[in-house]
Scaffold this motif. Structure first.
Motif, PDB file in Angstrom:
ATOM      1  N   PRO A  17       0.778  -1.365  -0.027  1.00 37.80           N
ATOM      2  CA  PRO A  17       0.030  -0.081   0.107  1.00 37.80           C
ATOM      3  C   PRO A  17       0.716   1.299   0.066  1.00 37.80           C
ATOM      4  O   PRO A  17       0.365   2.420  -0.626  1.00 37.80           O
ATOM      5  N   LEU A  18       1.850   1.360   0.867  1.00 38.79           N
ATOM      6  CA  LEU A  18       2.942   2.368   0.881  1.00 38.79           C
ATOM      7  C   LEU A  18       3.322   2.909  -0.654  1.00 38.79           C
ATOM      8  O   LEU A  18       3.272   3.953  -0.822  1.00 38.79           O
ATOM      9  N   ALA A 119       8.719 -16.578  -1.467  1.00 35.76           N
ATOM     10  CA  ALA A 119       9.288 -17.032  -2.703  1.00 35.76           C
ATOM     11  C   ALA A 119       8.201 -17.850  -3.339  1.00 35.76           C
ATOM     12  O   ALA A 119       7.622 -17.992  -4.522  1.00 35.76           O
ATOM     13  N   PHE A 120       7.203 -18.628  -2.584  1.00 36.90           N
ATOM     14  CA  PHE A 120       6.263 -19.496  -3.147  1.00 36.90           C
ATOM     15  C   PHE A 120       5.065 -18.347  -3.575  1.00 36.90           C
ATOM     16  O   PHE A 120       4.547 -18.503  -4.567  1.00 36.90           O
ATOM     17  N   HIS A 121       4.989 -17.455  -2.940  1.00 35.98           N
ATOM     18  CA  HIS A 121       3.971 -16.516  -3.430  1.00 35.98           C
ATOM     19  C   HIS A 121       4.480 -15.792  -4.691  1.00 35.98           C
ATOM     20  O   HIS A 121       3.691 -15.529  -5.782  1.00 35.98           O
ATOM     21  N   HIS A 122       5.582 -15.414  -4.766  1.00 34.33           N
ATOM     22  CA  HIS A 122       6.201 -14.863  -6.106  1.00 34.33           C
ATOM     23  C   HIS A 122       6.095 -15.836  -7.173  1.00 34.33           C
ATOM     24  O   HIS A 122       5.937 -15.413  -8.383  1.00 34.33           O
ATOM     25  N   THR A 140      -2.353  -7.699  -2.370  1.00 32.68           N
ATOM     26  CA  THR A 140      -1.115  -7.226  -2.250  1.00 32.68           C
ATOM     27  C   THR A 140      -1.281  -6.267  -0.862  1.00 32.68           C
ATOM     28  O   THR A 140      -0.214  -5.718  -0.189  1.00 32.68           O
ATOM     29  N   THR A 141      -2.327  -5.797  -0.546  1.00 30.08           N
ATOM     30  CA  THR A 141      -2.494  -4.959   0.742  1.00 30.08           C
ATOM     31  C   THR A 141      -2.315  -6.224   1.871  1.00 30.08           C
ATOM     32  O   THR A 141      -1.510  -5.573   2.959  1.00 30.08           O
ATOM     33  N   PHE A 142      -2.973  -7.100   2.050  1.00 32.94           N
ATOM     34  CA  PHE A 142      -2.766  -7.888   3.239  1.00 32.94           C
ATOM     35  C   PHE A 142      -1.466  -8.897   3.037  1.00 32.94           C
ATOM     36  O   PHE A 142      -0.986  -9.107   4.255  1.00 32.94           O
ATOM     37  N   GLY A 143      -0.963  -8.992   1.935  1.00 34.46           N
ATOM     38  CA  GLY A 143       0.333  -9.636   1.849  1.00 34.46           C
ATOM     39  C   GLY A 143       1.532  -8.478   2.076  1.00 34.46           C
ATOM     40  O   GLY A 143       2.712  -8.985   2.152  1.00 34.46           O
ATOM     41  N   LEU A 144       1.227  -7.143   2.373  1.00 33.37           N
ATOM     42  CA  LEU A 144       2.046  -6.062   2.710  1.00 33.37           C
ATOM     43  C   LEU A 144       3.142  -5.707   1.615  1.00 33.37           C
ATOM     44  O   LEU A 144       3.431  -4.352   1.782  1.00 33.37           O
ATOM     45  N   GLY A 145       3.126  -6.200   0.721  1.00 34.13           N
ATOM     46  CA  GLY A 145       4.226  -5.905  -0.389  1.00 34.13           C
ATOM     47  C   GLY A 145       5.379  -5.954   0.021  1.00 34.13           C
ATOM     48  O   GLY A 145       5.839  -6.037   1.368  1.00 34.13           O
ATOM     49  N   LEU A 176      -1.866 -16.899   4.618  1.00 36.48           N
ATOM     50  CA  LEU A 176      -2.396 -16.155   3.685  1.00 36.48           C
ATOM     51  C   LEU A 176      -2.366 -16.498   2.115  1.00 36.48           C
ATOM     52  O   LEU A 176      -3.427 -16.708   1.430  1.00 36.48           O
ATOM     53  N   PHE A 177      -0.976 -16.691   1.987  1.00 35.81           N
ATOM     54  CA  PHE A 177      -0.510 -17.029   0.555  1.00 35.81           C
ATOM     55  C   PHE A 177      -1.082 -18.477   0.107  1.00 35.81           C
ATOM     56  O   PHE A 177      -1.713 -18.715  -1.094  1.00 35.81           O
ATOM     57  N   GLY A 178      -0.948 -19.256   1.092  1.00 37.34           N
ATOM     58  CA  GLY A 178      -1.410 -20.828   0.660  1.00 37.34           C
ATOM     59  C   GLY A 178      -2.937 -20.773   0.580  1.00 37.34           C
ATOM     60  O   GLY A 178      -3.227 -21.452  -0.286  1.00 37.34           O
ATOM     61  N   TRP A 179      -3.723 -20.302   1.516  1.00 36.87           N
ATOM     62  CA  TRP A 179      -5.178 -20.116   1.338  1.00 36.87           C
ATOM     63  C   TRP A 179      -5.432 -19.591   0.090  1.00 36.87           C
ATOM     64  O   TRP A 179      -6.364 -20.241  -0.762  1.00 36.87           O
ATOM     65  N   GLU A 180      -5.128 -18.366  -0.171  1.00 35.58           N
ATOM     66  CA  GLU A 180      -5.459 -17.664  -1.355  1.00 35.58           C
ATOM     67  C   GLU A 180      -5.245 -18.180  -2.603  1.00 35.58           C
ATOM     68  O   GLU A 180      -5.974 -18.300  -3.610  1.00 35.58           O
ATOM     69  N   SER A 181      -3.982 -18.831  -2.725  1.00 32.52           N
ATOM     70  CA  SER A 181      -3.514 -19.426  -4.110  1.00 32.52           C
ATOM     71  C   SER A 181      -4.379 -20.871  -4.107  1.00 32.52           C
ATOM     72  O   SER A 181      -4.918 -21.117  -5.441  1.00 32.52           O
TER      73      SER A 181
END
Length: 202
Positions: A17-18, A119-122, A140-145, A176-181
Motif C-alpha cells: 500500500p505504501l 518465494a512461494f507467493h512470487h 498485495t494489501t494483506f500480503g504487505l508488499g 495467507l498466500f497458501g489459502w488464497e492460492s
C-alpha cells in the motif's frame, strides 16, 4: 471477476500500500528504473556496511531508501528494460530479510520459512499470470508488499524478540498466500487453464 492488471510486470513488483500510494501521487509519469536503481544501490551499500545488524532506528534505512522505487509503481513498465524492476526488488528484499535474521541470531529455519513464504507467493504469482489466473487486488494489501515486509522486519528488530517476529510473519504469510492460492486455483475455469497449457506446449 478479478480485474486484469495493466501490466504483468507491474503485478510482479508486488508493491504494498505504501509504495502504491507513492505511485499514485505521480500518476505514472515517472519511469520505474532510475529511482529503483538509485534506491537499490544505496540500500546495497547500507547492507554491506552492516546496517541490518543494528538494533536502533538505523535498521529502517534500507527500507526507507528503497522506497525511492515507490513512485515508479504506477508506471506501465512498458520500456525495453523495465522488466528488470521486479528482480531487483526481490534481490534487495530477500537479502535484507536474510541479513537481518542472521545478524540477530534468528534460527535459520525461521529465516528460510519466511523467505519460503515470499518465494512461494512470487512463484505462484508468476505462474498464475502465465495462465491468466489473476490475483485479487486485496492480496498485495494483506500480503504487505515488499515495502511492508521490509518495514515489518525492521519493527521486529527494534521491538524484539526478532525470532518471534520472524515466526509470526512467516506463519501469517504462509496461511495467507497458501489459502488464497488454493482457493484461486480451485475457482479458475479448468477449460481456460487447459487451453493455455495446450497452447504453451504447441
Amino acid at each position: 471477476m478479478t480485474p486484469v492488471p495493466r501490466s504483468t510486470v507491474v503485478a510482479y513488483r508486488d508493491d504494498g500500500p505504501l509504495s502504491r500510494g507513492m505511485g499514485a501521487l505521480v500518476a505514472g509519469q515517472l519511469p520505474p528504473l532510475p529511482p529503483l536503481i538509485a534506491g537499490a544501490f544505496v540500500t546495497g551499500i547500507l547492507l554491506m556496511i552492516g546496517v541490518a545488524g543494528s538494533s536502533g532506528l538505523a535498521v529502517f534505512a534500507p527500507a526507507v531508501t528503497l522506497l525511492l522505487a515507490g513512485p515508479g509503481s504506477s508506471s506501465p513498465h512498458d520500456g525495453r528494460l523495465d522488466w528488470m524492476a521486479p528482480p531487483i526488488l526481490r534481490l534487495i528484499e530477500y537479502t535484507f530479510i536474510a541479513a537481518c535474521g542472521f545478524a540477530h541470531q534468528v534460527h535459520p529455519v525461521l529465516i528460510f520459512a519466511l523467505l519460503g513464504a515470499m518465494a512461494f507467493h512470487h512463484y505462484d504469482l508468476v505462474y498464475r499470470l502465465r495462465q491468466r489466473v489473476y490475483p485479487p487486488p486485496w492480496l498485495t494489501t494483506f500480503g504487505l508488499g515488499w515495502d511492508g515486509r521490509m518495514i515489518a522486519v525492521s519493527v521486529f528488530v527494534i521491538l524484539g524478540p526478532v525470532a518471534t517476529g520472524y515466526a509470526l510473519l512467516a506463519l501469517y504469510l504462509w496461511l495467507l498466500f497458501g489459502w488464497e492460492s488454493v482457493t484461486s486455483w480451485l475457482a479458475a475455469p479448468r477449460s481456460g487453464v487447459e487451453a493455455t497449457d495446450m497452447g504453451t506446449q504447441d
